[in-house]
Design a protein around this motif. Structure first.
Motif, mmCIF file in Angstrom:
data_model
loop_
_atom_site.group_PDB
_atom_site.id
_atom_site.type_symbol
_atom_site.label_atom_id
_atom_site.label_comp_id
_atom_site.label_asym_id
_atom_site.label_seq_id
_atom_site.Cartn_x
_atom_site.Cartn_y
_atom_site.Cartn_z
ATOM 1 N N GLN A 267 0.869 -1.160 0.000
ATOM 2 C CA GLN A 267 0.000 0.000 0.000
ATOM 3 C C GLN A 267 0.914 1.221 0.000
ATOM 4 N N ALA A 268 0.578 2.240 -0.753
ATOM 5 C CA ALA A 268 1.482 3.391 -0.825
ATOM 6 C C ALA A 268 0.816 4.654 -0.302
ATOM 7 N N THR A 269 1.620 5.543 0.251
ATOM 8 C CA THR A 269 1.119 6.842 0.716
ATOM 9 C C THR A 269 2.166 7.884 0.359
ATOM 10 N N HIS A 270 1.803 9.141 0.459
ATOM 11 C CA HIS A 270 2.811 10.166 0.203
ATOM 12 C C HIS A 270 2.483 11.404 1.028
ATOM 13 N N ALA A 271 3.446 12.320 1.082
ATOM 14 C CA ALA A 271 3.282 13.493 1.924
ATOM 15 C C ALA A 271 2.060 14.293 1.497
ATOM 16 N N PRO A 272 1.263 14.794 2.472
ATOM 17 C CA PRO A 272 0.059 15.542 2.127
ATOM 18 C C PRO A 272 0.426 16.807 1.359
ATOM 19 N N GLY A 273 -0.361 17.095 0.359
ATOM 20 C CA GLY A 273 -0.126 18.322 -0.395
ATOM 21 C C GLY A 273 0.901 18.178 -1.504
ATOM 22 N N ALA A 274 1.711 17.122 -1.447
ATOM 23 C CA ALA A 274 2.730 16.971 -2.481
ATOM 24 C C ALA A 274 2.122 16.289 -3.709
ATOM 25 N N GLN A 275 2.716 16.547 -4.839
ATOM 26 C CA GLN A 275 2.308 15.914 -6.087
ATOM 27 C C GLN A 275 2.684 14.427 -6.007
ATOM 28 N N PRO A 276 1.701 13.502 -6.082
ATOM 29 C CA PRO A 276 2.058 12.081 -5.952
ATOM 30 C C PRO A 276 2.900 11.607 -7.146
ATOM 31 N N PRO A 277 4.046 10.969 -6.878
ATOM 32 C CA PRO A 277 4.870 10.461 -7.964
ATOM 33 C C PRO A 277 4.139 9.316 -8.681
ATOM 34 N N ARG A 278 4.460 9.115 -9.928
ATOM 35 C CA ARG A 278 3.856 8.040 -10.731
ATOM 36 C C ARG A 278 4.967 7.281 -11.458
ATOM 37 N N GLY A 279 4.675 6.049 -11.805
ATOM 38 C CA GLY A 279 5.599 5.286 -12.635
ATOM 39 C C GLY A 279 6.843 4.857 -11.864
ATOM 40 N N GLN A 280 8.018 4.917 -12.529
ATOM 41 C CA GLN A 280 9.246 4.481 -11.890
ATOM 42 C C GLN A 280 9.638 5.508 -10.841
ATOM 43 N N SER A 281 9.580 5.100 -9.564
ATOM 44 C CA SER A 281 9.839 6.040 -8.490
ATOM 45 C C SER A 281 10.593 5.294 -7.381
ATOM 46 N N ALA A 282 10.438 5.742 -6.133
ATOM 47 C CA ALA A 282 11.143 5.049 -5.052
ATOM 48 C C ALA A 282 10.240 4.961 -3.827
ATOM 49 N N ILE A 283 10.489 3.967 -2.990
ATOM 50 C CA ILE A 283 9.732 3.852 -1.747
ATOM 51 C C ILE A 283 10.698 3.778 -0.572
ATOM 52 N N VAL A 284 10.163 4.157 0.584
ATOM 53 C CA VAL A 284 10.968 4.184 1.808
ATOM 54 C C VAL A 284 10.621 2.952 2.638
ATOM 55 N N LEU A 285 11.578 2.060 2.812
ATOM 56 C CA LEU A 285 11.325 0.862 3.618
ATOM 57 C C LEU A 285 11.803 1.105 5.037
ATOM 58 N N ARG A 286 10.873 1.103 5.982
ATOM 59 C CA ARG A 286 11.223 1.198 7.395
ATOM 60 C C ARG A 286 11.374 -0.228 7.923
ATOM 61 N N PRO A 287 11.938 -0.409 9.116
ATOM 62 C CA PRO A 287 12.119 -1.778 9.626
ATOM 63 C C PRO A 287 10.806 -2.549 9.782
ATOM 64 N N HIS A 288 9.662 -1.819 9.859
ATOM 65 C CA HIS A 288 8.393 -2.531 10.005
ATOM 66 C C HIS A 288 7.661 -2.661 8.665
ATOM 67 N N SER A 289 8.267 -2.156 7.575
ATOM 68 C CA SER A 289 7.590 -2.201 6.279
ATOM 69 C C SER A 289 7.539 -3.621 5.714
ATOM 70 N N LEU A 290 8.492 -4.423 6.125
ATOM 71 C CA LEU A 290 8.548 -5.814 5.664
ATOM 72 C C LEU A 290 8.458 -6.730 6.869
ATOM 73 N N ARG A 291 7.903 -7.930 6.657
ATOM 74 C CA ARG A 291 7.992 -8.903 7.743
ATOM 75 C C ARG A 291 8.387 -10.256 7.166
ATOM 76 N N ILE A 292 8.886 -11.097 8.047
ATOM 77 C CA ILE A 292 9.339 -12.414 7.606
ATOM 78 C C ILE A 292 8.127 -13.344 7.592
ATOM 79 N N ALA A 293 7.839 -13.917 6.426
ATOM 80 C CA ALA A 293 6.673 -14.801 6.301
ATOM 81 C C ALA A 293 6.937 -16.101 7.040
ATOM 82 N N GLU A 294 5.953 -16.516 7.878
ATOM 83 C CA GLU A 294 6.169 -17.685 8.725
ATOM 84 C C GLU A 294 5.881 -18.987 7.956
ATOM 85 N N ASN A 295 4.964 -18.895 6.959
ATOM 86 C CA ASN A 295 4.419 -20.140 6.418
ATOM 87 C C ASN A 295 4.649 -20.305 4.929
ATOM 88 N N GLY A 296 5.794 -19.871 4.481
ATOM 89 C CA GLY A 296 6.130 -20.097 3.082
ATOM 90 C C GLY A 296 5.286 -19.324 2.100
#
Lengths: 355, 550
Positions: A267-296
């Motif tokens: 799911q993506a979000t962006h700063a309020p009021g800013a022009q939302p980027p489209r297409g090839q862009s970048a995302i910020v991964l925080r330590p909680h953005s990903l989790r280790i899948a337990e069940n394959g």
């Protein structure tokens, strides 16, 4: 506690300052409402202290203006601004006992001796230093000196409070409790409060809003959550919190992170009021953005390259198929270095920034 | 810095800089201009005069020899007292700086009483060995160097001792752990780290020796040095030549300054670590006895001049002729000092002139130090230079500059008639003491957290209240120490006084000289004791104050 009768907002309008060829502050605008705490943060040399000194009146800006309410105070010298300032090393007068230090601002205002000392004692009591009034300032602990400096700034019923790294000289355990006290004291003063810090934990703990400076420019202003969850730029994302920035394909409300044949959808979000980027862009991964899948479950495969125990959580560094390394925090302590794992999106949305 | 600050900085800086330009720079310009008043004629006169050439060479030889002698005494003494424990160390340490407590002329007189042709030591040696005449004559270059070594080794001793105290003993331990022998440690670690102290004190000795006046004046005999030659030319009415000599003396001093700076150019480190170093106990019985005896001898040598002056101050004038010790003692000398108007006058003169000069020093040097340490402005480097300048110019040159500048009323060329009035000597003392007081105040202000001033201003304090409650209290230790040092040097000042004094404003030093000439040794010595007591009283007052604020 002392309340300002009619507190007015403090406004910085397009402030600029250079020292020779060096641009210290570059077109900074900011408003601090009465009772609001704003932290100016940035690396050293980012212009945060110069900005504070301009607000206090110790430096004159080359351009722009400082307003208190509607009044332009840009050219007013510090002694006529009526601001309370706490200096980085507190700047307590070594030849005066604690109570005289606190009373000094009243002395400067021509308040009689009995009255000013009584008032100073009152304010000292409010910061929990009633027993220290007659001590020499050199004989106080760092935390006590910090509170004396605060009391000295509060006693003059300041129109605004300015604090330069008020917590940086305290040891880590003291810092925790002092942050809470400081936040309460600044709030109850009911005037605009601006404080400078290089420590984002201090800023998160004390401030209502954060203004992030880099090389004299104001990058973003917002609540701690806004800066953390919705950074405007790569610079903000990497300064605030732990972040790994990776390229991703972005649509209106989603982002796809692709590594080789595998991909995951955020799911993506962006700063309020800013022009939302489209297409090839970048995302910020925080330590909680990903989790280790337990069940394959299906996700991105990777190998744990480092495991760091932090108490309730374990921080894993995971090397993905394309060599990129991401950080993943987990309650599960059972993985070890060189274990192969599968990563899936966390629950929260990730922030999208310009690639 | 904000706009108001900038305006205010210049408001204070302009008069201070103008005053210093007028009193410190302008007189020197007058002297240089004076030396060229007839084109190059005075310079040709100087170059073709054998006595002037001799004076220049002698001045330089004496200065370097004094540096060598002072180092040869001061460095080993500092090591001995700083690094070793032996019987008698404490006493020796207590009296090691004693020669510095002698006003310049008084030290010279003490030497005359002790080692002069009819001095006590000389006569004793003569009696013991039944010699037909004195075994030596205290005159000429060796005598001057001897006196210089005695009075000036103190600078070296104090600088090197301070360096040794701040020396981080773990450096020595690290070096020995790496296998360095004692000699290698000294050569590769200790001495290089002490170089700043050694070079700094050597420069101080050089400047003092070059400008020294009293020793050459009293012991010179036929010897000429630049500083005395200047006075001779002035008294002979050869002012143009005096200006050339003064210029040459000042240039030599500045050349010396640059030379020592260059020698010390590699200094990039500071010794700051405080370490409690254990002094090494001298263990060998024989060595212990030897150092103890040595200590006793040195202590006696150091105390003797003071004792001698005190002793002679009780000798009846005119009674001491060929005996080893003065034969008759009396309190008359002191009684006359306080009861005879003519003898009391110089004391009043010296004290009042010293007070005036010191008061001016306190005000001007405080403002200058405040501007230098706490304000950023484009005139700061200039101000720093102006404040340090009098240190680099020998006192004779300063005095002659004043004589050349303040000798008539001529407002157009910024001249005011001060020569022959009360004010000329306080002005000279003031100028001589500027570097001393300014650097003392600067060092106090440098220890102050500069944001204290901002804090006071931010709390609404006016500039005056900030000064009164924050800056002056911070500057106080330096102000007091500087003021006392200035007062001490001014009250015994001789070198500038001898060029500028008149009978009406004659200071103590000139009266001592007059009494010596009249062979009234007792009276001269009584004045000297009075000077020493004044100096001691002020030193104790300073120490008491330091303890009170510490």
């Amino acid at each position: 506690m002392i309340k300002a009768p009619q507190a007015a907002a403090l406004t910085l309008r397009n402030i600029g300052k250079r020292f020779g060829d060096y641009v210290a502050v570059d077109d900074v605008s900011l408003t601090v409402a009465p009772g609001e705490l704003v932290a100016l943060i940035g690396a050293s040399g980012s212009g945060k202290t110069t900005t504070l000194r301009i607000v206090a009146g110790y430096e004159s800006p080359d351009s722009g203006s400082i307003l208190l309410g509607d009044a332009d105070i840009t050219r007013l010298p510090p002694q006529k601004r009526g601001f309370g300032m706490v200096f980085q090393h507190y700047a307590l007068f070594p030849q005066m006992p604690v109570v005289e230090n606190v009373a000094f601002g009243l002395e400067a205002r021509g308040v009689g001796k009995t009255e000013r000392l009584a008032k100073a004692r009152e304010v000292l009591a409010s910061v929990g230093l009633e027993g220290r009034a007659d001590r020499a300032v050199q004989n106080l602990s760092g935390g006590e000196q910090q509170r004396v400096a605060l009391a000295r700034a509060l006693v003059i019923e300041p129109k605004a409070l300015l604090l330069d790294e008020p917590l940086s000289n305290l040891d880590p355990t003291l810092r925790q409790t002092t942050r809470e006290d400081l936040r309460a004291q600044l709030h109850s003063a009911g005037v605009p409060a601006l404080f400078v810090t290089h420590d984002q934990e201090d800023a998160f703990a004390v401030a209502d809003r954060i203004a992030l400076l880099k090389q004299g420019k104001l990058l973003q202003t917002g609540t701690p959550e806004e800066l953390y969850n919705c950074p405007l730029s790569r610079d903000v994302a990497s300064f605030i919190g732990r972040a790994v920035i990776v390229p991703a394909q972005v649509t209106e409300s989603a982002a796809v992170l692709r590594v080789g044949e595998q991909s995951i959808l955020f799911q993506a979000t962006h700063a309020p009021g800013a022009q939302p980027p489209r297409g090839q862009s970048a995302i910020v991964l925080r330590p909680h953005s990903l989790r280790i899948a337990e069940n394959g479950a299906k996700g991105l495969s990777g190998k744990i390259s480092e495991r760091r125990f932090t108490g309730s959580l374990v921080m894993y560094r995971v090397r993905l198929g394309d060599g990129a390394v991401v950080e993943v925090e987990s309650k599960n302590h059972s993985y070890h270095e060189n274990d192969s794992v599968m990563l899936v999106p966390g629950e929260k949305a990730v922030a999208v920034i310009d690639g | 810095m904000n706009d108001e600050n900038r305006k205010q900085t210049w408001l204070i800086a302009t008069p201070v800089i103008a005053l210093l330009l007028w009193t410190v720079v302008y007189p020197n310009v007058s002297v240089i201009a004076g030396s060229f008043e007839n084109g190059l004629e005075h310079w040709r006169e100087f170059a073709s005069s054998p006595s002037d050439r001799e004076a220049l060479t002698t001045s330089i030889v004496i200065s370097f020899a004094s540096v060598v002698a002072a180092l040869a005494i001061g460095v080993p003494l500092a090591f001995l007292l700083g690094r070793f424990e032996f019987p008698g160390r404490k006493v020796l340490r207590a009296v090691a700086a004693l020669p510095a407590a002698l006003p310049p002329l008084v030290g010279v007189i003490a030497f005359l009483f002790l080692y002069g042709e009819s001095g006590v030591v000389t006569r004793s040696v003569q009696h013991v060995f039944s010699m037909p005449e004195a075994p030596w004559r205290l005159s000429g270059v060796p005598a001057i160097i001897f006196v210089h070594a005695y009075t000036m080794y103190v600078y070296v001793f104090l600088f090197v001792s301070a360096g040794l105290e701040r020396f981080d003993s773990t450096l020595d331990e690290a070096a020995s752990g790496l296998g360095a022998s004692g000699w290698m440690r000294l050569r590769r670690v200790t001495l290089p780290l002490l170089m700043p102290a050694i070079a700094g004190s050597a420069l101080l000795v050089f400047m003092n020796a070059l400008g020294s006046f009293s020793a050459p004046y009293v012991f010179g005999g036929g010897i000429r040095v630049l500083s005395t030659q200047i006075l001779v030319s002035k008294l002979n009415g050869a002012l143009g030549l005096a200006y050339v000599e003064t210029t040459v003396l000042a240039i030599s001093a500045i050349a010396g300054l640059l030379l020592f700076r260059w020698l010390d150019r590699k200094r990039k480190y500071t010794l700051s670590a405080k370490s409690s170093r254990q002094r090494r106990q001298i263990k060998s019985r024989g060595l212990q006895t030897l150092t103890a005896i040595g200590a006793v001898v040195v202590v006696i040598l150091l105390v003797l001049p003071h004792l001698m002056v005190v002793l002679v101050s009780f000798a009846r004038d005119g009674a001491w002729t060929t005996q080893v010790l003065p034969p008759e003692y009396t309190l008359d000398n002191y009684r006359r000092l306080f009861s005879e108007a003519e003898l009391w006058k110089p004391i009043v003169n010296s004290v009042s002139m010293a007070l005036v000069a010191t008061a001016a020093n306190v005000v001007i040097c405080f403002l200058a130090a405040y501007l230098i340490v706490l304000r950023r402005f484009s005139g700061r480097k200039l101000l720093e230079l102006l404040v340090a300048l009098p240190w680099a110019i020998p006192a004779t040159a300063i005095a002659l500059g004043l004589a050349a500048t303040f000798n008539r009323n001529d407002i157009a060329s910024l001249r005011v008639l001060l020569v022959g009035t009360f004010w000329i000597l306080p002005l000279a003392y003031f100028i001589r003491d500027i570097p001393l007081v300014a650097s003392a105040v600067e060092s106090s202000l440098k220890q102050m957290d500069p944001s204290l001033e901002d804090a006071a201003r931010g709390l609404g304090a006016s500039w005056l209240l900030t000064m009164w409650r924050v800056i002056i209290p911070a500057a106080k230790p330096g102000l007091v120490a500087g003021a006392l040092l200035a007062a001490v040097t001014a009250v015994g000042e001789f070198v500038a006084s001898v060029v500028l004094f008149t009978h009406a404003n004659r200071p103590i030093s000139m009266e001592i000289l007059a009494q010596l000439r009249a062979l009234a040794f007792g009276t001269a010595a009584a004045y000297s004791v009075l000077l020493i007591l004044l100096v001691l009283a002020m030193t104790f007052a300073a120490r008491g104050f330091e303890e009170r604020i510490a």
